[in-house]
Design an enzyme around this catalytic site. Structure first.
Site, short mmCIF file in Angstrom:
data_model
loop_
_atom_site.label_atom_id
_atom_site.label_comp_id
_atom_site.label_asym_id
_atom_site.label_seq_id
_atom_site.Cartn_x
_atom_site.Cartn_y
_atom_site.Cartn_z
N LEU A 22 0.83 -1.21 0.00
CA LEU A 22 0.00 0.00 0.00
C LEU A 22 0.87 1.26 0.00
O LEU A 22 0.57 2.24 -0.67
CB LEU A 22 -0.94 -0.01 1.23
CG LEU A 22 -1.98 1.11 1.25
CD1 LEU A 22 -2.92 1.01 0.06
CD2 LEU A 22 -2.79 1.09 2.55
N LYS A 23 1.97 1.19 0.76
CA LYS A 23 2.90 2.32 0.76
C LYS A 23 3.35 2.63 -0.66
O LYS A 23 3.30 3.78 -1.11
CB LYS A 23 4.10 1.97 1.64
CG LYS A 23 5.27 2.93 1.54
CD LYS A 23 6.51 2.33 2.21
CE LYS A 23 7.72 3.22 2.05
NZ LYS A 23 7.63 4.47 2.82
N LYS A 114 1.02 11.70 18.37
CA LYS A 114 1.10 10.30 18.77
C LYS A 114 -0.26 9.75 19.18
O LYS A 114 -1.01 10.40 19.91
CB LYS A 114 2.01 10.15 19.98
CG LYS A 114 3.41 10.55 19.70
CD LYS A 114 4.28 9.36 19.44
CE LYS A 114 5.63 9.85 18.99
NZ LYS A 114 6.40 8.82 18.33
N GLY A 436 22.55 17.32 14.87
CA GLY A 436 23.31 16.09 14.62
C GLY A 436 23.33 15.66 13.17
O GLY A 436 24.37 15.62 12.54
N SER A 437 22.15 15.35 12.61
CA SER A 437 22.18 14.81 11.25
C SER A 437 22.25 15.95 10.23
O SER A 437 21.71 17.03 10.44
CB SER A 437 20.94 13.95 11.00
OG SER A 437 19.77 14.70 11.20
N ARG A 519 4.55 6.08 6.02
CA ARG A 519 5.85 5.89 6.67
C ARG A 519 5.83 4.68 7.59
O ARG A 519 4.96 4.56 8.45
CB ARG A 519 6.24 7.14 7.44
CG ARG A 519 7.47 6.93 8.26
CD ARG A 519 8.32 8.19 8.40
NE ARG A 519 9.39 7.91 9.35
CZ ARG A 519 10.56 7.38 9.01
NH1 ARG A 519 10.82 7.10 7.76
NH2 ARG A 519 11.48 7.13 9.92
N CYS A 520 6.79 3.79 7.39
CA CYS A 520 6.90 2.60 8.23
C CYS A 520 8.25 2.57 8.91
O CYS A 520 9.22 3.10 8.38
CB CYS A 520 6.77 1.35 7.36
SG CYS A 520 5.20 1.26 6.50
N HIS A 645 18.99 16.51 23.42
CA HIS A 645 18.03 17.10 22.48
C HIS A 645 16.67 16.46 22.68
O HIS A 645 16.55 15.24 22.79
CB HIS A 645 18.50 16.89 21.04
CG HIS A 645 17.43 17.15 20.02
ND1 HIS A 645 16.85 18.39 19.87
CD2 HIS A 645 16.80 16.33 19.14
CE1 HIS A 645 15.92 18.32 18.92
NE2 HIS A 645 15.87 17.08 18.47
N HIS A 698 11.09 21.12 9.80
CA HIS A 698 10.13 20.26 9.11
C HIS A 698 9.60 20.89 7.83
O HIS A 698 8.89 20.27 7.07
CB HIS A 698 8.97 19.89 10.05
CG HIS A 698 9.47 19.15 11.25
ND1 HIS A 698 9.78 19.79 12.42
CD2 HIS A 698 9.76 17.85 11.45
CE1 HIS A 698 10.23 18.89 13.29
NE2 HIS A 698 10.22 17.72 12.72
N1 GLN Z 1 20.67 13.57 16.45
C1 GLN Z 1 19.49 13.21 15.75
C2 GLN Z 1 19.44 13.90 14.40
O1 GLN Z 1 19.89 14.99 14.30
C3 GLN Z 1 18.25 13.57 16.53
C4 GLN Z 1 17.01 13.15 15.80
C5 GLN Z 1 15.72 13.43 16.54
O2 GLN Z 1 15.60 14.35 17.26
N2 GLN Z 1 14.74 12.63 16.35
O3 GLN Z 1 18.91 13.40 13.44
ZN ZN Z 2 14.60 16.19 17.11
#
Ligand code: GLN
Ligand code: ZN
EC number: 2.1.1.14
Length: 758
Positions: A22-23, A114, A436-437, A519-520, A645, A698
């Site tokens: 389905l995805k 959630k 981080g990412s 999203r899975c 974080h 986002h």
């Molecule tokens: N360190 C992770 C990142 O930057 C934190 C991700 C998150 O907050 N879900 O992707």
């Molecule tokens: Zn985050």
């Protein structure tokens, strides 16, 4: 009406497809690759297969209308005519639906949050003064018709009016949506009579909200609503399903109404006091005894004895899952790679296996234990194997935790820590950093796929990842950030990456579970005592640090988040498991420190998520959650800076715990809640450094320098300059390199501008 009691069912089932069919169909449809009729035929085939599997396994009542193109709350908003006005101009029904779910260039989507304490996210319906509830029963009637035509004993499932309204949010100055209950109940009445006319013997109304403390009068409202619905003459049998916990006062309240069946979650809800409620003697109690949201095989012997004690106090007893199996993978049969050893396999049950367990239990109730003697023997063998497996009990780890907890996990005085860190780091005021990412580029994804397919070896893969790291370090230096990150290219997922390297975890091949929409995720299975056989991140971080004179942060996922995003063993308290993960993370921090890393970030985005639904249980949770974080972060010296974080939630209820974490720096999502979080932190007595996210990652939008500078100035009203950090509100992996470059450039410029004023 006299609905024949059923004996074996499930509360609901997964819908994304065993191979995520389905995805793929939906994403193809969005991209214009898949036609509408192809999408519809994939959906119809999945429904057909799901129903025939459930009925074929021996269920005598099968949930329908649990299929969804995106989300069941959104489906309910459609059913009740409660889509937001901003999508009304779209004339096509499916376009309107997906616009509400994901937005378009012109309209914002519904908010997502959630679903109770699970990792599933639903869309939050908006109820405003303009909302006029009207009934649109097309979807449920069509699915009922399809199922009946297939000869399925179909039981349409709907979200009940209380859960729908209490999970919706008021907009445009409207009062609480629950105030509109009396407008919505007549639509449910009308729907029940339509369903009866269409041949439904039963209908299931889901009211998980009854296991929470969200509304003090919920039990009384439930009694009123279900007395009204139960008094209709022209309707199917009504089954009110509660799940995710103990319904408390709502159980006797529902028992006093004329509904025929009530569902209780015997896994999360503990021992519902069924015997103490005389009215249940006239009801069908749908006993959720097979765990619908964890992956462990049911102990048939133990389940039968629990069911036997219920038998005497209820009118009829049906066996079911504790909640929808939406939350577990489709089937163990899809785990074929050989990585799953026979012992571990024998301890598990995914969706399909849970259905078989329900059928076995129902058969034992009907025909006696001897009828299922083989299944009982197999279950007992699995229980014995699990109990005696050496991987479940590592004395050395347990002893180390006891010793550390006894000697205390408090770091030195926070102000003194700040001083010694400042002396080591030489950072400017308002230091800039990221979470981080960095973007997961096509090159990264290609390298990962090539490694998986055996096209490249590990050495080549690592070489490519190092190239990515070098580029991310160079980019951050060009942008002038103060505290750098390595960008996390080597991590497929912030939990799975660690689970794959820790003992005690198993990573599935195909254990996909819907997280939201298409999203899975594939949560790892935490089955044994956790330990760290070797360092997990040190090589990557020290490589990144070798490329720059600026500090590079060590980057770890915290114990609560690893716990929250895994399937967790159910044979010991969660707290014990959390401390074991914490110990492994602590060992990693010590190794990072020894390798010369001066700042270590331990992410806990899921801190809020595991908060129990009932207030009475929340303090105990927060205590061990904070305890685990402190165990993980107190192994380093006071001159090593610990950052954390937090994101994805309203922090109100856990703000005190955030202060208790005692991280030196807390980087917290705030761009959307407009810095309110800073006032809340102040009120909670928080006095360490904080980086309220200054822009929302986002969205693809690039924030301007002025906009960020203004939000920094606003932050400075709540936090003194020597404690304020400058950062985005979350990791950057979903954004493009161009977006990230432009946004961070403006962020660094804004920090410089505000620094100049102070
Ligand atoms: N360190 C992770 C990142 O930057 C934190 C991700 C998150 O907050 N879900 O992707
Ligand atoms: Zn985050």
């Amino acid at each position: 009406m006299t609905a024949q009691p059923f004996t074996a069912t499930v509360t609901g089932s997964p819908r994304i497809g065993p191979r995520r069919e389905l995805k793929r169909a939906i994403e193809g449809f969005w991209a214009g690759r898949t036609s509408r009729s192809e999408l519809e035929s994939v959906a119809a085939a999945l429904r057909r297969d799901t129903w025939s599997d459930l009925a074929g396994a021996g269920l005598d009542s099968v949930p329908v209308n649990t299929f969804s193109y995106y989300d069941q709350m959104l489906d309910t908003a459609v059913l009740l005519g409660a889509l937001p006005a901003r999508v009304a101009h779209l004339s096509d029904e499916l376009d309107r639906y997906f616009a509400a779910a994901r937005g378009t260039d012109e309209v914002a989507p519904l908010e997502m949050t959630k679903w109770f304490d699970t990792n599933y996210h639903y869309l939050v319906p908006e109820i405003g003064p303009g909302t006029q509830f009207t009934l649109h029963p097309g979807k449920v009637l069509a699915e009922l018709k399809e199922a009946l035509a297939q000869g399925i004993p179909a039981r349409p499932v709907l979200i009940g009016p209380l859960t729908f309204l209490l999970l919706s949010k008021p907009v445009d100055g409207a009062g609480a949506p629950i105030e509109r209950l009396d407008e919505v109940v007549p639509l449910y009445s009308e729907l029940l009579s339509l369903l009866a006319g269409a041949g439904a013997a039963w209908v299931q109304l889901d009211e998980p909200v009854l296991v929470t403390d969200m509304h003090a009068g919920a039990a009384a409202l439930a009694e009123r609503v279900y007395t009204t619905l139960g008094s209709l003459t022209d309707r199917p049998g009504i089954h009110v399903a509660t799940y995710f916990g103990d319904p408390g006062a709502a159980l006797p309240a529902l028992a006093r109404t004329p509904v025929e069946a009530i569902g209780v979650d015997l896994v999360a809800g503990g021992g519902a006091p069924v015997a103490a409620i005389p009215e249940l003697a006239g009801k069908l109690v749908v006993a959720g005894i097979v765990d619908g949201r964890n992956v462990w095989r049911t102990d048939v012997e133990a389940a039968l004895s629990r069911l036997a004690t219920l038998l005497g106090s209820v009118g009829n007893l049906a066996v079911s899952t504790s909640c929808s199996t939406l939350h577990v993978p489709y089937s163990l049969a899809l785990e074929t790679s050989g990585a799953l050893d026979d012992n571990l396999r024998s301890w598990l049950a995914f969706g399909a296996e849970k259905v078989r367990e329900v059928v076995v239990l129902a058969r034992a109730l009907r025909e006696g234990r001897d009828a299922v003697a083989d299944e009982i023997a197999a279950s007992n063998a699995a229980v014995a194997s699990r109990r005696s497996d050496p991987r479940l009990h590592n004395e050395q780890i347990r002893a180390r935790i006891d010793t550390l907890m006894a000697s205390g996990t408090k770091r030195g005085n926070a102000a003194e820590r700040r001083e010694s860190q400042n002396a080591r780091l030489h950072l400017p005021p308002l230091p800039t950093t990221t979470i981080g990412s960095f973007p997961q580029t096509p090159a990264i994804r290609k390298a990962r796929a090539a490694l998986r397919n055996g096209e490249i070896d590990r050495e080549e893969y690592e070489r490519r990842m190092k190239t990515e790291i070098a580029e991310v370090i160079a980019l951050q230096e060009r942008l002038g950030l103060d505290v750098l990150v390595h960008g996390e290219p080597e991590r497929n997922d912030m939990v799975q990456y660690f689970a794959e390297q820790l003992d005690g975890f198993f990573a599935t091949d195909n254990g996909w579970v819907q997280s939201y929409g298409t999203r899975c995720v594939r949560p790892p299975i935490l089955y044994g005592d956790v330990s760290r056989p070797h360092p997990m991140t040190v090589e990557w971080i020290t490589y990144a640090q070798s490329l720059t004179g600026k500090p590079v942060k060590g980057m770890l996922t915290g114990p609560v988040t690893i716990l929250a995003w895994s399937f967790v063993r159910d044979d010991q308290p969660l707290a014990d498991t959390a401390y074991q993960i914490a110990l492994a993370i602590r060992d990693e921090t010590v190794d990072l420190e020894r390798a010369g890393i001066a700042i270590i970030q331990v992410d806990e985005p899921a801190l809020r998520e595991l908060l129990p639904l009932r207030r009475a249980e929340q303090d105990a949770y927060l205590q061990w959650a904070v305890g685990a974080f402190r165990l993980a972060t107190s192994g380093v010296s006071d001159s090593t800076q610990i950052q954390t974080h937090l994101c994805y939630s309203e922090f109100g209820e856990v703000i005190g715990a955030i202060a208790e974490l005692d991280a030196d720096v807390t980087l917290i999502e705030a761009a959307r809640s407009h810095m309110e979080v800073l006032d809340d932190l102040n009120q909670a007595g928080f006095s360490n450094s904080v980086g309220p996210g200054v822009y929302d990652i986002h969205s693809p939008r690039v924030p301007s320098t002025d906009e960020i500078a203004n939000s920094l100035r606003a932050a400075l009203r709540a936090v003194p300059a020597e404690r304020l950090w400058v950062n985005p509100d979350c990791g950057l992996k979903t954004r493009t390199v161009d977006e990230v470059t432009a946004s961070l450039r403006n962020m660094v410029a804004a920090a410089a501008q505000v620094r100049a004023d102070i």
